[in-house]
Design a protein around this motif. Structure first.
Motif, PDB file in Angstrom:
ATOM      1  N   ALA A   6     -17.732   4.398  99.489  1.00 13.48           N
ATOM      2  CA  ALA A   6     -16.572   4.729 100.317  1.00 13.48           C
ATOM      3  C   ALA A   6     -16.974   5.880 101.245  1.00 13.48           C
ATOM      4  N   PRO A   7     -16.561   5.848 102.499  1.00 10.18           N
ATOM      5  CA  PRO A   7     -17.034   6.842 103.474  1.00 10.18           C
ATOM      6  C   PRO A   7     -16.868   8.285 103.024  1.00 10.18           C
ATOM      7  N   ARG A   8     -15.712   8.650 102.454  1.00 12.69           N
ATOM      8  CA  ARG A   8     -15.535  10.069 102.123  1.00 12.69           C
ATOM      9  C   ARG A   8     -16.371  10.475 100.921  1.00 12.69           C
ATOM     10  N   THR A   9     -16.602   9.546  99.963  1.00  9.84           N
ATOM     11  CA  THR A   9     -17.463   9.866  98.815  1.00  9.84           C
ATOM     12  C   THR A   9     -18.901   9.994  99.258  1.00  9.84           C
ATOM     13  N   ARG A  10     -19.358   9.053 100.085  1.00 12.25           N
ATOM     14  CA  ARG A  10     -20.740   9.078 100.544  1.00 12.25           C
ATOM     15  C   ARG A  10     -21.026  10.317 101.379  1.00 12.25           C
ATOM     16  N   ALA A  11     -20.100  10.657 102.269  1.00 19.94           N
ATOM     17  CA  ALA A  11     -20.292  11.834 103.110  1.00 19.94           C
ATOM     18  C   ALA A  11     -20.335  13.109 102.273  1.00 19.94           C
ATOM     19  N   LEU A  12     -19.481  13.176 101.252  1.00 24.48           N
ATOM     20  CA  LEU A  12     -19.457  14.355 100.383  1.00 24.48           C
ATOM     21  C   LEU A  12     -20.752  14.465  99.596  1.00 24.48           C
ATOM     22  N   LEU A  13     -21.211  13.375  98.986  1.00 21.41           N
ATOM     23  CA  LEU A  13     -22.460  13.417  98.227  1.00 21.41           C
ATOM     24  C   LEU A  13     -23.636  13.796  99.116  1.00 21.41           C
ATOM     25  N   ASP A  14     -23.692  13.231 100.315  1.00 19.72           N
ATOM     26  CA  ASP A  14     -24.784  13.573 101.234  1.00 19.72           C
ATOM     27  C   ASP A  14     -24.761  15.063 101.558  1.00 19.72           C
ATOM     28  N   ARG A  15     -23.577  15.603 101.772  1.00 23.19           N
ATOM     29  CA  ARG A  15     -23.462  17.025 102.095  1.00 23.19           C
ATOM     30  C   ARG A  15     -23.875  17.901 100.920  1.00 23.19           C
ATOM     31  N   LEU A  16     -23.470  17.522  99.727  1.00 23.29           N
ATOM     32  CA  LEU A  16     -23.801  18.317  98.539  1.00 23.29           C
ATOM     33  C   LEU A  16     -25.291  18.260  98.230  1.00 23.29           C
ATOM     34  N   PHE A  17     -25.883  17.087  98.338  1.00 27.88           N
ATOM     35  CA  PHE A  17     -27.326  16.988  98.105  1.00 27.88           C
ATOM     36  C   PHE A  17     -28.105  17.783  99.153  1.00 27.88           C
ATOM     37  N   ALA A  18     -27.633  17.777 100.392  1.00 26.56           N
ATOM     38  CA  ALA A  18     -28.297  18.559 101.443  1.00 26.56           C
ATOM     39  C   ALA A  18     -28.216  20.046 101.132  1.00 26.56           C
ATOM     40  N   ALA A  54     -30.399  11.887  93.105  1.00 24.79           N
ATOM     41  CA  ALA A  54     -29.574  10.786  93.596  1.00 24.79           C
ATOM     42  C   ALA A  54     -29.841   9.513  92.798  1.00 24.79           C
ATOM     43  N   THR A  55     -31.100   9.288  92.431  1.00 21.56           N
ATOM     44  CA  THR A  55     -31.432   8.117  91.610  1.00 21.56           C
ATOM     45  C   THR A  55     -30.804   8.238  90.233  1.00 21.56           C
ATOM     46  N   GLY A  56     -30.857   9.444  89.675  1.00 25.26           N
ATOM     47  CA  GLY A  56     -30.216   9.667  88.391  1.00 25.26           C
ATOM     48  C   GLY A  56     -28.720   9.457  88.460  1.00 25.26           C
ATOM     49  N   GLY A  57     -28.111   9.854  89.564  1.00 28.29           N
ATOM     50  CA  GLY A  57     -26.679   9.640  89.753  1.00 28.29           C
ATOM     51  C   GLY A  57     -26.334   8.163  89.817  1.00 28.29           C
ATOM     52  N   ASP A  58     -27.146   7.398  90.543  1.00 32.47           N
ATOM     53  CA  ASP A  58     -26.914   5.948  90.603  1.00 32.47           C
ATOM     54  C   ASP A  58     -27.042   5.322  89.221  1.00 32.47           C
ATOM     55  N   ILE A  81     -21.698  17.286  91.271  1.00 33.77           N
ATOM     56  CA  ILE A  81     -22.369  16.125  91.859  1.00 33.77           C
ATOM     57  C   ILE A  81     -22.445  14.986  90.844  1.00 33.77           C
ATOM     58  N   SER A  82     -22.941  15.273  89.642  1.00 33.64           N
ATOM     59  CA  SER A  82     -23.016  14.228  88.618  1.00 33.64           C
ATOM     60  C   SER A  82     -21.628  13.747  88.238  1.00 33.64           C
ATOM     61  N   THR A  83     -20.657  14.653  88.238  1.00 29.91           N
ATOM     62  CA  THR A  83     -19.290  14.287  87.881  1.00 29.91           C
ATOM     63  C   THR A  83     -18.714  13.287  88.869  1.00 29.91           C
ATOM     64  N   LEU A  84     -19.086  13.405  90.137  1.00 29.61           N
ATOM     65  CA  LEU A  84     -18.617  12.449  91.138  1.00 29.61           C
ATOM     66  C   LEU A  84     -19.081  11.033  90.807  1.00 29.61           C
ATOM     67  N   TYR A  85     -20.329  10.910  90.367  1.00 32.21           N
ATOM     68  CA  TYR A  85     -20.833   9.591  89.976  1.00 32.21           C
ATOM     69  C   TYR A  85     -20.076   9.057  88.763  1.00 32.21           C
ATOM     70  N   LEU A  86     -19.861   9.910  87.777  1.00 35.14           N
ATOM     71  CA  LEU A  86     -19.164   9.481  86.563  1.00 35.14           C
ATOM     72  C   LEU A  86     -17.712   9.110  86.863  1.00 35.14           C
ATOM     73  N   ALA A  87     -17.031   9.944  87.635  1.00 35.65           N
ATOM     74  CA  ALA A  87     -15.626   9.694  87.951  1.00 35.65           C
ATOM     75  C   ALA A  87     -15.471   8.463  88.835  1.00 35.65           C
TER      76      ALA A  87
END
Length: 212
Positions: A6-18, A54-58, A81-87
């Motif tokens: 989803a656009p807002r999840t992907r954008a948030l994860l990209d920002r946090l990983f950066a 990111a691979t671990g999150g997937d 970050i990990s919580t976003l993947y779990l949730a």
């Protein structure tokens, strides 16, 4: 459905990983980590992300989607970050709930804000304080556990949760290449303790164990 894309999840994860790429250990308060308490260590690294890869999150997302656990527990939420993947996985399953734990009040507030920004706040409860206390009240049966807090506490937290593990529950430990994970790995790799376990080759290593 895959909320990770989803656009807002992907954008948030990209920002946090950066942001996490700029983690600077030089910013850590100068303390003796070996002698410091868990709270003192958490306060010293309150600005450091220390996320799963990111691979671990997937991988975490896929495990939750496949196992469909009613209760997911995370030790060491950090900035979430990990919580976003779990949730996200819990939300997409349409069943279950994730519980996270975090000692740092700064990180806890940030993680809650990140979950809300992704629209996933209703699918995860973040608990403040020492996980050996805060996670004691999490309802069972627990179907999946992520251990990614202080490495010397991963085994005590696992032992705390064991009475509530569902048959076949998955336990994922991150950063297993760290020397401080030696006692934990020895425990889950001993069949007498009730696990079938495998090392998974992601960044810094993960151990995936099934409670038998």
């Amino acid at each position: 459905m895959n909320t990770l894309h989803a656009p807002r999840t992907r954008a948030l994860l990209d920002r946090l990983f950066a942001a996490a790429e700029h983690d600077d250990v030089a910013e850590v308060s100068p303390i003796d980590f070996a002698a410091a308490s868990a709270q003192e260590r958490a306060d010293a690294v309150a600005s450091v992300y220390m996320p799963v890869s990111a691979t671990g999150g997937d991988l975490l997302y896929a495990l939750v989607r496949g196992a469909r656990p009613e209760t997911v527990v995370e030790f060491g939420t950090s900035f979430g970050i990990s919580t976003l993947y779990l949730a996200a996985a819990v939300a997409d399953n349409g069943t279950g709930h994730a519980y996270g734990s975090e000692l740092s009040a700064t990180k806890l507030a940030a993680a809650r804000a990140n979950l809300d920004e992704a629209g996933l706040g209703a699918h995860a409860t973040l608990l403040p304080g020492d996980a050996r206390e805060s996670l004691a009240g999490v309802p069972g049966p627990i179907g999946l556990v992520l251990l990614d807090g202080w490495k010397d506490l991963c085994l005590p937290v696992l032992r705390l949760l064991e009475p509530k593990l569902a048959p076949g529950a998955l336990v994922v430990a991150d950063d297993t290449t760290f020397e401080s994970m030696g006692d934990y790995l020895a425990y889950v790799r001993d069949p007498a303790n009730g696990y079938v376990t495998v090392a998974f080759p992601v960044e810094d290593g993960m151990e995936i164990s099934c409670w038998t």
